[in-house]
Design a protein around this motif. Sequence first.
Motif, PDB file in Angstrom:
ATOM      1  N   UNK A 374       0.969  -1.226  -0.069  1.00  0.00           N
ATOM      2  CA  UNK A 374      -0.102   0.010   0.014  1.00  0.00           C
ATOM      3  C   UNK A 374       0.948   1.203   0.078  1.00  0.00           C
ATOM      4  N   UNK A 375       0.296   2.291  -0.721  1.00  0.00           N
ATOM      5  CA  UNK A 375       1.156   3.715  -0.632  1.00  0.00           C
ATOM      6  C   UNK A 375       0.175   4.741  -0.634  1.00  0.00           C
ATOM      7  N   UNK A 376       0.347   5.820  -0.163  1.00  0.00           N
ATOM      8  CA  UNK A 376      -0.603   7.063   0.078  1.00  0.00           C
ATOM      9  C   UNK A 376      -0.903   7.578  -1.466  1.00  0.00           C
ATOM     10  N   UNK A 377      -1.424   8.595  -1.466  1.00  0.00           N
ATOM     11  CA  UNK A 377      -1.843   9.295  -2.595  1.00  0.00           C
ATOM     12  C   UNK A 377      -0.765   9.946  -3.366  1.00  0.00           C
ATOM     13  N   UNK A 378       0.261  10.493  -2.591  1.00  0.00           N
ATOM     14  CA  UNK A 378       1.395  11.026  -3.098  1.00  0.00           C
ATOM     15  C   UNK A 378       2.823  10.654  -2.225  1.00  0.00           C
ATOM     16  N   UNK A 379       3.771  10.606  -2.920  1.00  0.00           N
ATOM     17  CA  UNK A 379       4.883  10.098  -2.296  1.00  0.00           C
ATOM     18  C   UNK A 379       6.177  10.175  -3.167  1.00  0.00           C
ATOM     19  N   UNK A 380       7.355  10.182  -2.621  1.00  0.00           N
ATOM     20  CA  UNK A 380       8.715  10.189  -3.135  1.00  0.00           C
ATOM     21  C   UNK A 380       9.451   8.745  -3.021  1.00  0.00           C
ATOM     22  N   UNK A 487      -1.467 -10.013  -8.996  1.00  0.00           N
ATOM     23  CA  UNK A 487      -0.379 -10.171  -7.927  1.00  0.00           C
ATOM     24  C   UNK A 487      -0.316  -8.622  -7.349  1.00  0.00           C
ATOM     25  N   UNK A 488      -1.254  -8.113  -6.636  1.00  0.00           N
ATOM     26  CA  UNK A 488      -1.311  -6.842  -6.175  1.00  0.00           C
ATOM     27  C   UNK A 488      -0.067  -6.546  -5.362  1.00  0.00           C
ATOM     28  N   UNK A 489       0.301  -5.351  -5.505  1.00  0.00           N
ATOM     29  CA  UNK A 489       1.823  -4.753  -4.888  1.00  0.00           C
ATOM     30  C   UNK A 489       1.681  -3.339  -5.343  1.00  0.00           C
ATOM     31  N   UNK A 490       2.140  -2.239  -4.221  1.00  0.00           N
ATOM     32  CA  UNK A 490       2.252  -0.737  -4.673  1.00  0.00           C
ATOM     33  C   UNK A 490       3.410  -0.193  -5.013  1.00  0.00           C
ATOM     34  N   UNK A 491       4.611  -1.074  -4.635  1.00  0.00           N
ATOM     35  CA  UNK A 491       5.954  -0.629  -5.080  1.00  0.00           C
ATOM     36  C   UNK A 491       6.488  -2.018  -5.268  1.00  0.00           C
TER      37      UNK A 491
END
Length: 512
Positions: A374-380, A487-491
């Motif tokens: 999971x990740x937020x809507x904005x990130x670096x 295969x869900x993943x965010x990063x």
Amino acid sequence: MSASSPHRRLAGLNPADLMATATSQGDSDEAPPELAGIEIQHLIGRGGMGAVYLGKQLSLDREVAVKIVAKAGDELFLERLEREARTMAKLRHSNLVTVHHFERLPDGSAAIIMEHVQGGTLRDRMALHPQGLPLEDVLRWTREIAAALAAAHRSGVVHRDLKPENVLLDGHGSALVTDFGLAVPTDRSSTRLTLTGTAVGTVDYMAPEAFHSADPDVRADVFSLGVMMYEMLTGRIPRGSFDGPRRQRPEVPRELDEVVMRALRPAPEERFAGMDELLAAIDRAVLRKGGRRWFLGAAGVAAAALGIGLWKKRKPAVEDATSLAEVSSLSPKEWRPLLSSTDLSRRVISGRWTREGGAVVTDDSVCVLTLRDEVPAAYRLRVVFTRLSGDYCAGVFFRVNGQVTSVDIDGWDKDLAGVQTIDGLSLEQQEHPFTFALEDGRRYELKIEVKPEAVRIWINGRELGTVPIAGRQLGVVFPWRWDPAQRPAALAIGSYQSPMRFESVEWWPLDP
């Protein structure tokens, strides 16, 4: 360990039955076993070697499959069973069923505690498509099966009984290989040869050399997977004299037909040398098809794009005036590390990843490693890496606006860099892609700022540019062997057929 081969010969362990997907269902008058720390819930199925139960491992509060192997009356058999359970427990791959524990019981039987996979077998799914599975499913499951077997082969283990009943499909539709057993039949309808010192396997899926050799090499598994590919494509098992799958199903691409028929060649030396070579051949077949979407399902159309090309570099590296140590305007005061805490045994999607100190190193296959779900809507993001050798690209996969895409660096035959696909267009087709060629042995710092409206990209302090993404369809190209919809993943990070050393991956959530 056989004196004639480095591969361990497995006999006795049959994890496929643990999933109860190929065994009969029903109740039993026998009392369930009592195992320390395991709460037996109910009987799942019964086979020739014993019974399978659904259980809960109380210490970790997780469901497990419990296989009770019937009394063998043979100490050598139990020793071999235990040895093989230990071997399987050491195999770590996302497409291999995991063995947790082996225990001898006082009555002379044995218990094997394994990962519980909810879902049917590949055979069950094939039964729903008697004329052949969708092409995208055939490719996806072939890749996953081959990747799992490649991991086993690297550990010196040859399966020798690969067939659809021994491939399980989990809740995400991913394939997991099981049943490294080959002891005695668990399904009387199946013709298996299991005498000590003789050929072993299921006849329809056995390589020709396995009939006269008790210790075939990895190419026997290549043949078995070839049979499965043929059957997945056509609904038929190739027996006797047979034409390629394309003759029975014209929509099968010629390139894929050639891969299947090579895997099925009678002489081992004429087949693919191993699973990595088979996977590379499938990739080439996909790439040679260019812009046609024969290999994609509805979930992957936008992710695959038109005009897929090879990731190659032939130009000299771009020189940067800014050093890696220079602090750019993107740098926050504190980055949160991701790579150091990643469990490689659970997070590898494809390829071989090894730790070297605090870094991870990839091999020359297609390598993908997930880092966050999971990740937020904005990130670096900040990724420090070095390409050790080769001509191909590095990739950083990330989720934004509910979609997973990636930034590729040095690819697409033209040293291109940027977001892989936008609105169905690849980097080759987009109007303003960036250009950046990697130099082997040079250390790079890639920074990416992800916001719902745009993605900004820096390398070694130099800003490559900004990609508007608001309201646009983003995706991942299929030859990376990862379908984020399945295969869900965010990063995630990856390297394409070029060994790379990833020194660190860090991220910084931004305020909405």
